[in-house]
Design an enzyme around this catalytic site. Structure first.
Site, short mmCIF file in Angstrom:
data_model
loop_
_atom_site.label_atom_id
_atom_site.label_comp_id
_atom_site.label_asym_id
_atom_site.label_seq_id
_atom_site.Cartn_x
_atom_site.Cartn_y
_atom_site.Cartn_z
N GLY A 95 -31.63 4.02 37.09
CA GLY A 95 -31.71 4.64 35.76
C GLY A 95 -32.61 3.93 34.76
CG ASN A 133 -38.28 6.04 35.03
OD1 ASN A 133 -39.32 6.00 34.37
ND2 ASN A 133 -38.19 5.54 36.25
CE LYS A 177 -30.75 22.19 47.31
NZ LYS A 177 -31.20 20.88 46.86
CG MET A 207 -32.65 9.76 45.08
SD MET A 207 -34.43 9.49 44.95
CE MET A 207 -34.78 9.01 46.63
CG HIS A 267 -43.59 10.69 43.20
ND1 HIS A 267 -42.46 10.62 44.00
CD2 HIS A 267 -44.63 10.34 43.99
CE1 HIS A 267 -42.81 10.25 45.21
NE2 HIS A 267 -44.13 10.07 45.25
C1 GRF Z 1 -38.76 5.78 39.97
O1 GRF Z 1 -39.68 5.00 40.67
C2 GRF Z 1 -39.20 7.21 39.90
O2 GRF Z 1 -40.59 7.35 39.84
C3 GRF Z 1 -38.68 7.77 41.19
O3 GRF Z 1 -37.44 7.14 41.37
C4 GRF Z 1 -37.45 5.87 40.72
C5 GRF Z 1 -36.26 5.83 39.81
O4 GRF Z 1 -36.13 4.55 39.21
N1 GRF Z 1 -38.63 9.20 41.18
P1 GRF Z 1 -35.04 4.33 38.07
O5 GRF Z 1 -33.70 4.78 38.66
O6 GRF Z 1 -35.43 5.19 36.91
O7 GRF Z 1 -35.06 2.88 37.77
#
Ligand code: GRF
Length: 193
Positions: free
Chosen positions: A16, A18, A69, A94, A113
């Site tokens: 998390g 991000n 889903k 994911m 990504h």
């Molecule tokens: C990041 O590298 C993002 O680009 C990818 O998954 C990762 C998530 O990282 N989709 P975080 O959980 O936000 O630290």
């Protein structure tokens, strides 16, 4: 006229960082929006602690508890609409987003990504790029469609790295991600795209 603040939901499955970058930018005014919901499909994920720290409401679910889903996405759409969510930001979520969610939030779901798409799609993008001998690494934000890491690109950031320390590289890439996501969300909410 008082403009309504843009309302974001973040979907995450793991650490998390991000999510935190987005929540922090909303809190200190670098993004003129608020994160009104964190959706997490992994009970116990670290992102949940971060959400608690920021006071973001979380919804945790286990996909195995639903028959399909479509079933859990129908519930998610209901929750998102109830909270008047404008945009969904996937941040390490994911799962492939299905037609139910895509249909209700058309052009309103974005993802980040850790590669220069369309190269190195999938869950191991950084390692795959290293294994390929890549020297210019990067990050992409993009709209989400029904394909894995597909959809129109919003922004990209790049870095030249010729070392061999994957942990160092991952940290550098994460730093780019945190800034890039803030920039892209601003573009989105200011309709500059
Ligand atoms: C990041 O590298 C993002 O680009 C990818 O998954 C990762 C998530 O990282 N989709 P975080 O959980 O936000 O630290």
């Amino acid at each position: 006229m008082v403009m309504k603040k843009c309302r974001l939901a973040v979907f995450a499955s793991g650490s998390g960082s991000n999510y935190e970058a987005i929540a922090e930018a909303c809190r200190d005014g670098r993004i003129d929006a608020e994160v009104v919901l964190l959706v997490c499909d992994k009970p116990g994920a670290k992102v949940l602690e971060r959400a608690q720290r920021f006071g973001t409401e979380s919804f945790v679910f286990n996909p195995k508890d639903y028959e399909s889903k479509a079933a859990y996405e129908t519930l998610l759409v209901h929750m998102l609409e109830e909270r008047k969510v404008d945009y969904i930001c996937l941040a390490g979520y994911m799962r492939i987003v299905g037609p139910v969610l895509l249909g209700s939030f058309e052009q309103r779901i974005v993802n980040i990504h850790p590669s220069l798409l369309p190269s190195f799609k999938g869950a191991h993008a950084i390692q795959d790029a290293v294994d390929y001998g890549v020297k210019i690494f990067g990050v992409t934000t993009h709209f989400v469609d029904e394909t894995l890491d597909g959809g129109r690109i919003i922004d990209q950031g790049a870095i030249v790295y010729e070392g061999n320390d994957i942990e160092e590289l991952t940290n550098l890439i994460h730093k780019i991600e945190h800034n890039l996501y803030v920039k892209s969300i601003n573009k989105l909410i200011n309709k500059k795209f």
